[in-house]
Write an enzyme that holds these catalytic residues in place. Structure first.
Site, PDB file in Angstrom:
ATOM      1  CG  ASP A  16      12.048 -15.624  23.974  1.00 28.31           C
ATOM      2  OD1 ASP A  16      11.083 -16.428  23.905  1.00 28.31           O
ATOM      3  OD2 ASP A  16      11.950 -14.414  23.696  1.00 28.31           O
ATOM      4  CB  ILE A  17      10.162 -21.134  24.358  1.00 26.95           C
ATOM      5  CG1 ILE A  17      10.028 -22.533  23.749  1.00 26.95           C
ATOM      6  CG2 ILE A  17       8.837 -20.395  24.385  1.00 26.95           C
ATOM      7  CD1 ILE A  17       9.280 -23.516  24.623  1.00 26.95           C
ATOM      8  CG  ASN A  30      -5.206 -18.959  30.028  1.00 23.61           C
ATOM      9  OD1 ASN A  30      -6.092 -19.114  29.178  1.00 23.61           O
ATOM     10  ND2 ASN A  30      -4.446 -17.878  30.063  1.00 23.61           N
ATOM     11  CG  ASP A  40      -0.740 -18.161  26.864  1.00 27.43           C
ATOM     12  OD1 ASP A  40      -0.693 -18.431  25.653  1.00 27.43           O
ATOM     13  OD2 ASP A  40      -1.788 -18.189  27.541  1.00 27.43           O
ATOM     14  CB  THR A 128       7.758 -23.243  37.492  1.00 26.57           C
ATOM     15  OG1 THR A 128       8.373 -22.751  36.301  1.00 26.57           O
ATOM     16  CG2 THR A 128       7.758 -24.761  37.475  1.00 26.57           C
ATOM     17  CE1 TYR A 131      -2.391 -20.427  35.750  1.00 23.86           C
ATOM     18  CE2 TYR A 131      -2.193 -22.593  34.763  1.00 23.86           C
ATOM     19  CZ  TYR A 131      -2.826 -21.373  34.838  1.00 23.86           C
ATOM     20  OH  TYR A 131      -3.893 -21.102  34.009  1.00 23.86           O
TER      21      TYR A 131
END
Ligand code: ADP
Length: 181
Positions: A16-17, A30, A40, A128, A131
Site C-alpha cells: 500500500d503506497i 484525475n 487517489d 492500470t 483507467y
C-alpha cells in the site's frame, strides 16, 4: 526486487503506497484533482484534508490538470515531504497516444521530484486500475522511462520504488524490469 542502474535503482514491492516512507509518493489522480477511488482515495484518506485544499487551489489557479501532467503538494498527515499528483491516460485501445501520455506522467513526476532535490520517490501503477491500461504494456512503459531517467548523470533521485497493490501487477512489473536488464 531491486535493480541497480549506473545512477540509481528501481525497487519493486507489493503493498500500500500510503505506508511508504520515501521523500514523495505519486498519486494517480484525475484531472479535477478532487480525490476519487483507488489509490487517489487511499492517499487523500491517509493524508487528510490539507492535500485536497492545496489541490483545489491549484485547479482554481491553473485549471484542470491534463493527462500526462503533474503537480506537487505537501503530504498533509502522511509522514513524508510531498505528494506528486499526475493524471494518467484513460486506455482507449492504444490509438490515442496512451504510451506517450503515460511516459509523460513518469517523466513529469520525476522532474518535480528533482526540482525539490528529492532522493526517493514511490509510484503506484498509474492508469492500470479504473483507467484500464493493460498492465503488461503500462509496466514496460514505466520501466523504460524510469530507467532512462535514472541513466542521466546529474539527478538527485537515486531510488524509485513501485508499490504494487496485487500479485498480478507485481508480476507484470517484475517481467518488465527483467526484460530491461
Ligand atoms: P487509475 O485511475 O490511474 O487507473 P487506480 O487508483 O484506479 O488509478 O489504479 C491504479 C493502481 O493502483 C491499480 O493497480 C490499483 O490496484 C492500485 N492501488 C489501489 N490502491 C492502492 C494503494 N493504496 N497503494 C498502491 N496501489 C494502489
Amino acid at each position: 526486487m531491486i535493480h541497480k542502474f549506473s545512477h540509481g535503482s528501481i525497487e519493486l514491492k507489493k503493498g500500500d503506497i500510503t505506508e511508504e516512507r520515501t521523500d514523495a509518493i505519486v498519486n494517480a489522480a484525475n484531472s479535477g484533482l478532487m480525490g476519487g477511488g483507488g489509490v487517489d482515495g487511499a492517499i487523500h484518506r491517509s493524508g487528510g484534508p490539507d492535500i485536497l485544499k492545496e489541490c483545489k487551489a491549484i485547479v482554481k489557479t491553473h485549471g484542470r490538470l491534463p493527462p500526462g501532467k503533474a503537480v506537487i503538494t505537501t503530504a498533509g498527515r502522511l509522514p513524508l515531504r510531498f505528494v506528486i499528483h499526475t493524471v494518467g491516460p484513460i486506455w482507449r485501445g492504444g490509438t490515442r497516444n496512451e504510451p506517450e501520455i503515460l511516459s509523460s506522467c513518469y517523466r513529469e513526476s520525476l522532474h518535480l521530484a528533482e526540482e525539490k532535490a528529492l532522493r526517493t520517490v514511490a509510484f503506484p501503477s498509474i492508469s492500470t486500475g479504473a483507467y484500464a491500461y493493460p498492465v503488461d504494456q503500462a509496466a514496460s512503459v514505466a520501466m523504460r522511462v524510469v530507467r532512462d531517467f535514472l541513466s542521466r548523470q546529474h539527478g538527485t533521485v537515486e531510488r524509485v520504488t513501485f508499490v504494487l497493490f496485487d500479485e498480478g501487477t507485481y508480476k507484470a512489473y517484475e517481467n518488465a524490469l527483467l526484460q530491461l536488464s
